[in-house]
Design a protein around this motif. Structure first.
Motif, PDB file in Angstrom:
ATOM      1  N   THR A 251      -2.047 -60.137  22.727  1.00 20.65           N
ATOM      2  CA  THR A 251      -1.498 -59.204  21.772  1.00 20.65           C
ATOM      3  C   THR A 251      -0.918 -59.858  20.322  1.00 20.65           C
ATOM      4  O   THR A 251      -0.341 -61.224  19.939  1.00 20.65           O
ATOM      5  CB  THR A 251      -0.423 -58.467  22.448  1.00 20.65           C
ATOM      6  OG1 THR A 251      -0.750 -58.222  24.449  1.00 20.65           O
ATOM      7  CG2 THR A 251       0.627 -57.305  22.104  1.00 20.65           C
ATOM      8  N   ASN A 253       0.656 -58.534  16.622  1.00 18.79           N
ATOM      9  CA  ASN A 253       1.048 -56.976  15.815  1.00 18.79           C
ATOM     10  C   ASN A 253       0.554 -57.115  14.420  1.00 18.79           C
ATOM     11  O   ASN A 253       1.042 -57.080  13.119  1.00 18.79           O
ATOM     12  CB  ASN A 253       2.774 -57.155  15.944  1.00 18.79           C
ATOM     13  CG  ASN A 253       3.199 -58.630  14.872  1.00 18.79           C
ATOM     14  OD1 ASN A 253       2.138 -59.456  14.413  1.00 18.79           O
ATOM     15  ND2 ASN A 253       4.263 -58.873  14.742  1.00 18.79           N
ATOM     16  N   GLY A 256      -4.541 -53.938  13.375  1.00 17.49           N
ATOM     17  CA  GLY A 256      -4.868 -52.685  14.879  1.00 17.49           C
ATOM     18  C   GLY A 256      -6.242 -52.288  13.964  1.00 17.49           C
ATOM     19  O   GLY A 256      -6.654 -52.276  13.140  1.00 17.49           O
ATOM     20  N   SER A 305      -5.741 -50.563  20.914  1.00 14.83           N
ATOM     21  CA  SER A 305      -5.724 -51.076  19.561  1.00 14.83           C
ATOM     22  C   SER A 305      -4.855 -49.583  19.136  1.00 14.83           C
ATOM     23  O   SER A 305      -5.201 -48.598  19.160  1.00 14.83           O
ATOM     24  CB  SER A 305      -6.316 -51.475  19.067  1.00 14.83           C
ATOM     25  OG  SER A 305      -6.263 -51.822  18.073  1.00 14.83           O
ATOM     26  N   GLU A 306      -4.109 -49.736  18.310  1.00 15.82           N
ATOM     27  CA  GLU A 306      -2.877 -48.709  17.584  1.00 15.82           C
ATOM     28  C   GLU A 306      -2.613 -49.064  16.368  1.00 15.82           C
ATOM     29  O   GLU A 306      -2.928 -50.148  15.758  1.00 15.82           O
ATOM     30  CB  GLU A 306      -1.988 -48.258  18.169  1.00 15.82           C
ATOM     31  CG  GLU A 306      -1.715 -47.535  19.403  1.00 15.82           C
ATOM     32  CD  GLU A 306      -2.135 -46.289  19.740  1.00 15.82           C
ATOM     33  OE1 GLU A 306      -1.533 -45.380  18.167  1.00 15.82           O
ATOM     34  OE2 GLU A 306      -2.544 -45.746  20.598  1.00 15.82           O
ATOM     35  N   PHE A 307      -3.627 -47.964  15.802  1.00 14.72           N
ATOM     36  CA  PHE A 307      -3.989 -48.929  13.638  1.00 14.72           C
ATOM     37  C   PHE A 307      -2.432 -49.049  13.109  1.00 14.72           C
ATOM     38  O   PHE A 307      -1.206 -48.192  13.107  1.00 14.72           O
ATOM     39  CB  PHE A 307      -4.785 -48.005  13.507  1.00 14.72           C
ATOM     40  CG  PHE A 307      -5.034 -47.990  11.668  1.00 14.72           C
ATOM     41  CD1 PHE A 307      -6.010 -49.355  11.447  1.00 14.72           C
ATOM     42  CD2 PHE A 307      -4.696 -47.169  10.610  1.00 14.72           C
ATOM     43  CE1 PHE A 307      -6.168 -49.279  10.340  1.00 14.72           C
ATOM     44  CE2 PHE A 307      -4.996 -47.217   9.512  1.00 14.72           C
ATOM     45  CZ  PHE A 307      -6.260 -49.059   9.168  1.00 14.72           C
ATOM     46  N   ASN A 308      -2.011 -50.442  12.492  1.00 10.87           N
ATOM     47  CA  ASN A 308      -1.105 -50.417  11.845  1.00 10.87           C
ATOM     48  C   ASN A 308      -0.510 -50.361  12.737  1.00 10.87           C
ATOM     49  O   ASN A 308       1.202 -50.942  12.248  1.00 10.87           O
ATOM     50  CB  ASN A 308      -0.147 -49.030  11.025  1.00 10.87           C
ATOM     51  CG  ASN A 308      -1.621 -48.946   9.641  1.00 10.87           C
ATOM     52  OD1 ASN A 308      -2.154 -49.870   9.071  1.00 10.87           O
ATOM     53  ND2 ASN A 308      -1.919 -47.707   9.032  1.00 10.87           N
ATOM     54  N   GLY A 310      -1.368 -52.882  15.758  1.00 11.42           N
ATOM     55  CA  GLY A 310      -1.669 -54.370  16.534  1.00 11.42           C
ATOM     56  C   GLY A 310      -2.376 -53.559  17.431  1.00 11.42           C
ATOM     57  O   GLY A 310      -3.195 -52.703  17.754  1.00 11.42           O
ATOM     58  N   SER A 311      -2.830 -54.978  18.049  1.00  8.53           N
ATOM     59  CA  SER A 311      -4.403 -54.645  19.146  1.00  8.53           C
ATOM     60  C   SER A 311      -3.758 -55.807  20.295  1.00  8.53           C
ATOM     61  O   SER A 311      -2.954 -56.975  20.673  1.00  8.53           O
ATOM     62  CB  SER A 311      -5.553 -55.040  18.502  1.00  8.53           C
ATOM     63  OG  SER A 311      -5.330 -55.121  17.292  1.00  8.53           O
TER      64      SER A 311
END
Length: 324
Positions: A251, A253, A256, A305-308, A310-311
């Motif tokens: 993971t 931060n 993303g 993943s979420e843009f801006n 993290g993944s």
């Protein structure tokens, strides 16, 4: 014929009726036979044209039943062909994109090497300092080419099942720690912290090809560093999934990934950032190799993943049985 006989010869009406019935029956049977033969001949030709005869045994039942069956089968055949055509179109688009990507990946280092060598041949080799510098840069270009070709060779072997796995038991915690140590300096350049989610005091034994799983972890951590924020964090956790499975999560931060890219992340040479990621280097095959290695172990890989924001990339491994 019956009316003609009755009118001219005054034949008994019963005989006329019998004669008429017999004539009608014979005519009907002859006509039915000829029509059926004609229709079956045409139907068989359609079956041959559609190459259905091998898969379907065509038996002479009633015309209605056979026509209904034929219609249903032709409809299914048409649907299957339509699906095949759509699949081929998608594959053709993928092929074109793949050829464009691979030509771009190979073209950049090739032109770099060619440029430096041509400069040297044009007279720069007479200057020792310039010659040494240009040869070093040309060598880096060749190394990048070798890196891409090696990755292509590996992924091809993985896809055709030609790459054998050396399955053994190893400590996944220790392996993660060695990957952290290997990439510590790379992470330090962006001030990214590599860490576990908690302190793992006891070893967690798993089954797999240790060298290939190290490659998986390395690729995932390198990606998290490459797309991570400065002064960010890359965290690895190892959790019990079910009785005989563990799940390893990587993971970060960082940047993303937008949802439109997630379904294609594991394609060869697919890049989310078409320009920036090339500046960071790599062959563009890292995630494709990761996917194939995990699937070669009969395990699963996941991405969220979420843009801006993290993944998180995660994959499962078989937990080794511990002796009491």
């Amino acid at each position: 014929m019956g009316l003609f006989l009755y009118a001219f010869y005054l034949v008994n009406i019963g005989q006329i009726a019998l004669f008429a019935f017999a004539t009608f029956s014979v005519s009907f049977l002859i006509t039915q036979f000829r029509v059926e033969k004609f229709i079956y001949k045409r139907i068989n030709k359609i079956y041959k044209d559609l190459t259905l005869l091998e898969a379907v045994s065509f038996s002479k039942k009633s015309i209605t039943t056979d026509m209904a069956t034929l219609t249903k089968q032709i409809d299914q055949y048409a649907k299957n062909k339509k699906l095949e055509i759509e699949t081929l179109k998608v594959r053709e688009e993928y092929r074109k994109e793949f050829m464009g990507n691979i030509s771009h990946e190979l073209k950049t280092p090739l032109f770099t090497v060619q440029g430096y060598l041509e400069t040297l041949l044009d007279g720069a080799m007479n200057d020792k300092n310039v010659a040494e510098k240009y040869l070093e840069r040309a060598n880096k270009g060749v190394e990048r080419l070798i890196y891409i070709v090696k990755d292509l060779d590996m992924i091809t072997k993985l896809e055709v099942g030609d790459l054998s796995l050396n399955v053994d038991t190893f400590d996944i915690v220790e392996l993660v720690q060695s990957v952290f140590e290997l990439l510590e300096m790379k992470a330090a350049k962006k001030k990214i912290t590599l860490t576990f989610d908690m302190e793992y005091k006891d070893p967690i034994m798993v089954k797999g090809d240790e060298e290939r799983i190290q490659q998986v972890l390395t690729n995932l951590v390198v990606n998290s560093i490459k797309y991570g924020r400065e002064k960010g964090t890359t965290e690895i956790s190892i959790e019990k999934l079910i009785k005989n499975k563990v799940i390893v999560r990587v993971t970060d931060n960082g940047e993303g990934i937008e949802k439109k890219h997630i379904s294609r992340l594991f394609e060869r040479f697919y890049r989310v950032d078409k320009s920036g990621s090339r500046k960071e280097g790599g062959s563009g095959l890292g995630l494709a190799i990761v996917k194939h290695i995990i699937e070669a172990h009969d395990e699963k890989i996941y991405v969220e993943s979420e843009f801006n924001i993290g993944s998180e990339f995660s994959f499962t491994l078989e937990k080794a049985r511990t002796t009491p």
